[in-house]
Design an enzyme around this catalytic site. Structure first.
Site, PDB file in Angstrom:
ATOM      1  CD  GLU A 146      -5.437   7.223  10.031  1.00 51.50           C
ATOM      2  OE1 GLU A 146      -4.965   8.218  10.624  1.00 51.50           O
ATOM      3  OE2 GLU A 146      -5.151   6.064  10.337  1.00 51.50           O
ATOM      4  NE  ARG A 177      -3.450   2.592   2.357  1.00 52.46           N
ATOM      5  CZ  ARG A 177      -3.565   3.369   3.420  1.00 52.46           C
ATOM      6  NH1 ARG A 177      -3.192   2.941   4.619  1.00 52.46           N
ATOM      7  NH2 ARG A 177      -4.067   4.575   3.303  1.00 52.46           N
ATOM      8  CD  GLU A 199      -2.382   3.632   8.064  1.00 59.80           C
ATOM      9  OE1 GLU A 199      -2.207   3.972   9.260  1.00 59.80           O
ATOM     10  OE2 GLU A 199      -2.443   4.446   7.136  1.00 59.80           O
ATOM     11  CG  ASN A 213      -6.037   3.212   8.210  1.00 61.04           C
ATOM     12  OD1 ASN A 213      -6.209   2.326   7.378  1.00 61.04           O
ATOM     13  ND2 ASN A 213      -5.444   4.357   7.929  1.00 61.04           N
ATOM     14  CG  HIS A 258      -1.315   8.946   3.946  1.00 58.01           C
ATOM     15  ND1 HIS A 258      -1.581   7.599   4.064  1.00 58.01           N
ATOM     16  CD2 HIS A 258      -0.995   9.362   5.190  1.00 58.01           C
ATOM     17  CE1 HIS A 258      -1.406   7.218   5.331  1.00 58.01           C
ATOM     18  NE2 HIS A 258      -1.039   8.276   6.040  1.00 58.01           N
ATOM     19  CE1 TYR A 318      -2.941   2.994  12.628  1.00 56.57           C
ATOM     20  CE2 TYR A 318      -0.955   1.881  13.382  1.00 56.57           C
ATOM     21  CZ  TYR A 318      -1.637   2.558  12.399  1.00 56.57           C
ATOM     22  OH  TYR A 318      -1.044   2.795  11.185  1.00 56.57           O
TER      23      TYR A 318
HETATM   24  C1  GBH Z   1      -2.005   6.387  11.140  1.00 54.28           C
HETATM   25  O1  GBH Z   1      -2.818   7.158  11.964  1.00 54.28           O
HETATM   26  C2  GBH Z   1      -1.551   7.176   9.925  1.00 54.28           C
HETATM   27  O2  GBH Z   1      -2.380   6.893   8.803  1.00 54.28           O
HETATM   28  C3  GBH Z   1      -0.120   6.930   9.570  1.00 54.28           C
HETATM   29  O3  GBH Z   1       0.290   7.864   8.617  1.00 54.28           O
HETATM   30  C4  GBH Z   1       0.713   6.956  10.831  1.00 54.28           C
HETATM   31  O4  GBH Z   1       2.084   6.885  10.586  1.00 54.28           O
HETATM   32  C5  GBH Z   1       0.284   5.802  11.699  1.00 54.28           C
HETATM   33  O5  GBH Z   1      -1.059   5.879  11.984  1.00 54.28           O
HETATM   34  C6  GBH Z   1       1.007   5.713  13.026  1.00 54.28           C
HETATM   35  O6  GBH Z   1       0.731   6.835  13.811  1.00 54.28           O
HETATM   36  O7  GBH Z   1      -0.838  12.347  19.601  1.00 54.28           O
HETATM   37  O8  GBH Z   1      -2.599  12.021  21.202  1.00 54.28           O
HETATM   38  O9  GBH Z   1      -2.907  13.614  19.421  1.00 54.28           O
HETATM   39  C7  GBH Z   1      -3.322   6.481  13.104  1.00 54.28           C
HETATM   40  C8  GBH Z   1      -4.330   7.340  13.856  1.00 54.28           C
HETATM   41  C9  GBH Z   1      -4.590   9.464  14.809  1.00 54.28           C
HETATM   42  C10 GBH Z   1      -3.057   7.926  15.743  1.00 54.28           C
HETATM   43  C11 GBH Z   1      -3.906  10.578  15.559  1.00 54.28           C
HETATM   44  C12 GBH Z   1      -2.377   9.031  16.505  1.00 54.28           C
HETATM   45  C13 GBH Z   1      -2.631  11.182  17.476  1.00 54.28           C
HETATM   46  C14 GBH Z   1      -2.969  11.075  18.916  1.00 54.28           C
HETATM   47  N1  GBH Z   1      -3.652   8.412  14.541  1.00 54.28           N
HETATM   48  N2  GBH Z   1      -3.312  10.077  16.783  1.00 54.28           N
HETATM   49  S1  GBH Z   1      -2.279  12.349  19.850  1.00 54.28           S
END
Ligand code: GBH
Length: 508
Positions: free
Chosen positions: A208, A118, A403, A333, A162, A335
């Site tokens: 996102e 991707r 993701e 996506n 992105h 996590y």
């Molecule tokens: C993804 O976002 C992105 O698509 C990717 O580019 C990125 O590298 C990857 O995750 C890993 O981060 O710092 O408390 O404000 C995942 C969703 C949304 C997770 C914003 C982190 C920030 C939280 N992200 N969030 S904070």
């Protein structure tokens, strides 16, 4: 692609094999130990997952070469240049230098056995000022990358956007805050589909939107650094319109292709057994995922959002009709998870929401093991619940997880050989894949694909290079790459053909 590029690629593959051959003769090969570790863990996992594996990336996080071959400035270039915005003052100017090293990275994926990749297209490479004159050199670069992937037997999955908005569009009309973006995004999409639509059937429009609308426009903790909830919700509405307009182009230009929009969501776990907390957790899911997926699948914003956001733009019947059928699969996506509690009057990142979020339960216990990134806790059980929530609410034909991954606690401070033994990440992958496997086998969730984030350690936005999400380690001083145990674990787990499991990247 031109003959010289094909030759270059083949040369690169040959160089890679030679390098691996040398390594096999016992020249301090990095990664022998990790392979042993991963094979043991494959045995423990015992089952091949019922969905495919891919590795994911994004243009602004890997390419570098920000001023090369006519690329225009993006809102992230601008944001990065402001002191204090990025940890250690890092910038994406070089990143993984994928712009120049893509043949090595593709060759390495082939030898490792990765079959899907991707990637995203950088809008400022195609239209340096957002619209108007097309930059042919930008299109040529992606044609070379896509051709090389196909030669290597790797299916590309391509995202149009992105987060790297051409700065000119932010300057001219406020970027995603204005509906002027809609026809301009559609024109960019059409240009890409026309030039590159033959290379693959797998596409997504926007990655996102929650993140760039609510952090970039709503809070200012990402580009373009604006702190305005009205702009954030305008952004949501304009993304939905732009997505629909791009898909219209897609249907005409890439017949038989499949397209979606990458939506991110954390799992919301009720903090207590109180019904009001269960409602609050549901509301959080509706605010975060429903704000985008409900208009697409159900034709309107969730009632919980409409009741609370006084300045919410409207989904007209025309937009609802355009959104209907605009995704061919659900691209998710995912996590981590958070605890959510009801609290009347609470304001959140998205505005008035009447809930609060915490990472610890009522006894102060963390929801899951801490990753390197503050926001990321290891909660595989939440992944299964998340997949079921999507399936129950939207009944998509297909879910592709575009993701999933982690930054390993302490990794950045580790000397390299130790960082390659990324046991916490191996366990993360094992447990998240197992949770998804249960969702498919036991809960009948139609998940068909899983993309691990990310192929390479890369530019992690506000965290710069201080957080590593790669399955492959990058030494940013030398641009050398080294497999981590997790890369080998995943390809073995998915029974990919490992052409040469001892392969290490060739040196330049
Ligand atoms: C993804 O976002 C992105 O698509 C990717 O580019 C990125 O590298 C990857 O995750 C890993 O981060 O710092 O408390 O404000 C995942 C969703 C949304 C997770 C914003 C982190 C920030 C939280 N992200 N969030 S904070």
């Amino acid at each position: 692609m031109e003959g010289s590029a094909v030759l270059g690629f083949l040369f690169c593959l040959v160089t890679g094999i030679q390098a691996a051959g040398t390594a096999q003769q016992g020249t301090g090969l990095v990664g022998d130990g990790s392979l042993t570790l991963s094979l043991l863990q494959v045995e423990a996992a015992q089952t091949t997952p019922p969905f495919y594996l891919g590795f994911a990336t994004a243009a602004p996080q890997i390419e570098g070469a920000n001023a090369t071959d006519g690329r225009g400035p993006s809102i992230w270039d601008t944001y990065e240049a402001i002191p204090g915005n990025i940890d250690n003052g890092d910038t994406s100017a070089v990143a993984d230098d994928f712009y120049h090293l893509y043949l090595n990275d593709i060759a390495a994926m082939r030898l490792l056995g990765v079959k899907r990749f991707r990637m995203s297209i950088a809008w400022p490479r195609i239209f340096p000022s957002g619209d108007g004159q097309v930059n042919q050199q930008g299109l040529d670069f992606y044609a070379r990358v896509l051709e090389a992937l196909l030669v290597a037997g790797i299916e590309p999955h391509v995202t149009l956007y992105h987060w790297d908005l051409p700065q000119a569009l932010q300057d001219r009309f406020g970027g995603w805050n204005s509906d002027q973006i809609v026809p301009i995004f559609a024109q960019y999409a059409a240009t890409v589909f026309q030039a590159l639509g033959d290379y693959t059937t797998h596409w997504t429009t926007v990655n996102e939107p929650w993140t760039f609308c609510f952090l970039g426009y709503g809070q200012g903790s990402g580009a373009p650094g604006i702190n305005d909830k009205v702009q954030a919700w305008n952004c949501v509405h304009n993304v939905l319109q732009a997505h629909a307009a791009a898909v219209k182009q897609f249907r005409a230009l890439v017949p038989g292709g499949k397209i979606s929009i990458n939506l991110n969501c954390d799992w919301a776990q009720p903090l207590t057994g109180a019904p009001s907390d269960a409602d609050a957790a549901q509301r959080k899911m509706e605010f975060m995922l429903g704000a985008f997926a409900d208009p697409i699948f159900k034709g309107d914003f969730p009632a919980s959002v409409k009741q609370r956001i006084s300045f919410l733009p409207q989904i007209t019947p025309q937009l609802a009709a355009d959104l209907n059928g605009s995704v061919d699969y659900f691209a998710l996506n995912h996590y981590t998870s958070t605890f959510v509690a009801n609290q009347q009057g609470a304001m959140g990142l998205q505005g008035a929401c009447d809930y609060t979020e915490t990472q610890v339960d009522v006894n102060g216990k963390l929801i899951g093991d801490q990753a390197e990134s503050d926001w990321l806790k290891v909660t595989p059980w939440g992944f299964r619940l998340m997949l079921n929530w999507v399936n129950n609410r939207y009944q998509p034909n297909e879910i592709v997880v575009t993701e999933n991954g982690m930054s390993m606690k302490g990794e950045s401070a580790m000397p390299m050989p130790q960082a390659l033994q990324d046991t916490q990440r191996v366990n993360f992958c094992r447990d998240y894949v197992a949770a998804a496997t249960d969702a498919v086998n036991l809960d009948k969730v139609p998940m068909t694909g899983y993309f691990a984030w990310s192929l390479l350690d890369n530019f992690e936005w506000g965290n710069g290079y201080s957080k590593r999400f790669g399955l492959v380690h990058v030494d940013f001083k030398t641009q050398q790459r080294y497999y981590k145990a997790s890369a080998k674990f995943l390809v073995n787990l998915f029974n990919c053909t490992v052409l040469d499991p001892t392969y290490t990247y060739p040196s330049d």
